[in-house]
Scaffold this motif. Structure first.
Motif, short mmCIF file in Angstrom:
data_model
loop_
_atom_site.label_atom_id
_atom_site.label_comp_id
_atom_site.label_asym_id
_atom_site.label_seq_id
_atom_site.Cartn_x
_atom_site.Cartn_y
_atom_site.Cartn_z
N GLU A 177 -0.78 4.75 -4.40
CA GLU A 177 0.13 6.05 -4.39
C GLU A 177 -1.00 7.28 -3.72
OE1 GLU A 177 2.82 8.97 -7.08
OE2 GLU A 177 1.66 7.31 -8.10
N ARG A 178 -2.08 7.21 -4.42
CA ARG A 178 -2.90 8.42 -3.92
C ARG A 178 -3.25 8.36 -2.47
NH1 ARG A 178 -7.55 8.05 -6.10
NH2 ARG A 178 -7.39 6.62 -7.18
N ARG A 179 -3.41 6.94 -1.97
CA ARG A 179 -3.97 6.65 -0.54
C ARG A 179 -2.41 6.97 0.46
NH1 ARG A 179 -7.55 6.47 3.31
NH2 ARG A 179 -7.12 4.58 4.86
N GLU A 180 -1.44 6.74 -0.13
CA GLU A 180 -0.32 6.97 0.80
C GLU A 180 -0.21 8.43 0.91
OE1 GLU A 180 3.17 5.01 -0.60
OE2 GLU A 180 2.28 3.07 -0.38
N GLU B 137 -0.48 0.63 6.09
CA GLU B 137 -0.90 1.74 6.18
C GLU B 137 -0.34 2.45 7.36
OE1 GLU B 137 -5.04 2.14 5.44
OE2 GLU B 137 -4.82 1.78 2.98
N ARG B 138 -0.46 1.74 8.40
CA ARG B 138 0.05 2.17 9.72
C ARG B 138 1.51 2.55 9.50
NH1 ARG B 138 -2.79 -2.17 11.71
NH2 ARG B 138 -0.74 -3.10 12.54
N LYS B 139 2.34 1.76 8.95
CA LYS B 139 3.79 1.95 8.68
C LYS B 139 3.91 3.33 7.90
CE LYS B 139 7.95 -0.06 6.78
NZ LYS B 139 8.45 -1.34 6.53
N VAL B 140 2.99 3.81 6.82
CA VAL B 140 3.16 4.77 6.09
C VAL B 140 2.97 6.07 7.15
CG1 VAL B 140 1.86 6.21 4.48
CG2 VAL B 140 2.17 4.03 3.99
N ILE B 141 2.09 5.97 8.09
CA ILE B 141 2.04 7.07 9.11
C ILE B 141 3.18 7.36 9.99
CG2 ILE B 141 0.62 7.97 10.80
CD1 ILE B 141 -1.91 7.23 9.26
N HIS B 142 3.49 6.08 10.47
CA HIS B 142 4.75 6.13 11.21
C HIS B 142 6.05 6.66 10.73
CE1 HIS B 142 3.64 3.69 14.82
NE2 HIS B 142 2.89 2.69 14.15
#
Length: 251
Positions: free
Chosen positions: A185-188, A218-223
């Motif tokens: 959660e913190r990473r996201e 993680e790339r999907k989180v940014i997308h």
């Protein structure tokens, strides 16, 4: 003898991956380290470790015995087995016995415990939560930092291994997530903040902004974090595990 070459974020993780795929224990194999790998700097220049694992504690059958192929996820059926100049064609691959989802998850819990203990984390506690096809394994230890690793690299490697182990024999496909405390959660949240800063930079400078290599989720989180912005576009380049995300202004 059965032999396999595997790669991983560290030598130990590469060995663990090969041992799991071969369906043997750590003391039943001989390990040759081909490449120690390197961490790189700020995520760039990283290189995976590579090892060759050979099964050594296997009883050799006599010439007249029929060859029985042990259960293992990966077997090359095209190879011929040669014993004392007698060539015996191997039987068809023995299929991996399907386990119930509950049994496969329990097997993965035990596997994660063994890896952690191998890392010197004796107080490891593993639990899980199921939400449909999604399974989250929660790891607890006073040495949480060791389980996470730099920018979550060790935790990501553990998650990849857990995904393989869970679905190796499960009767239903599961999407696996491995977490330590509330790290994911913190990473996201950190990635979402990074996404906004880098998007602003791309617009301000008019230049592409290339982020460090990240796993696909993680790339999907940014997308997703930037999906509503009309002034930039995001896309991925490169090949895993060094695939990275690019943010580009569209003005």
């Amino acid at each position: 003898m059965t032999r396999m070459t595997r790669r991983g974020a560290t030598v130990e993780l590469a060995i663990s991956s090969a041992v799991a795929a071969l369906g043997v224990t750590r003391n039943e194999v001989e390990v040759k380290v081909i490449d120690q790998g390197r961490k790189g700097f700020l995520g760039f220049g990283a290189k995976e470790a590579e090892v060759t694992v050979t099964v050594i504690h296997v009883d050799e059958p006599s010439v007249l015995e029929k060859i029985v192929i042990p259960e293992a996820p990966i077997i090359d059926l095209k190879e011929e087995i040669v014993i004392e100049s007698t060539i015996v064609a191997p039987q068809q691959q023995v299929p991996v016995e399907e386990l119930s989802a509950e049994a496969a998850i329990k097997e993965t819990e035990n596997y994660l415990q063994q890896i952690a203990i191998g890392m010197g984390i004796e107080d490891i506690q593993v639990s899980h939560e199921i939400d449909g096809k999604y399974v989250t394994f929660q790891l607890e230890s006073a040495k949480a930092a060791l389980l996470i690793g730099k920018r979550g690299q060790t935790l990501n490697a553990l998650q990849q291994l857990a995904q393989l182990v869970t679905n190796k024999s499960a009767d239903q496909f599961k999407v696996v997530r491995v977490d330590v405390g509330d790290y994911r959660e913190r990473r996201e949240q950190s990635l979402e903040q990074l996404a906004d800063r880098m998007a602003d930079k791309a617009v301000r400078t008019g230049r592409k902004v290339q982020l460090e290599p990240m796993p696909s989720y993680e790339r999907k989180v940014i997308h997703n974090a930037l999906s509503n912005r009309l002034d930039i576009e995001t896309y991925s380049e490169g090949k895993d595990p060094f695939r990275y995300l690019v943010i580009e202004s569209v003005r």
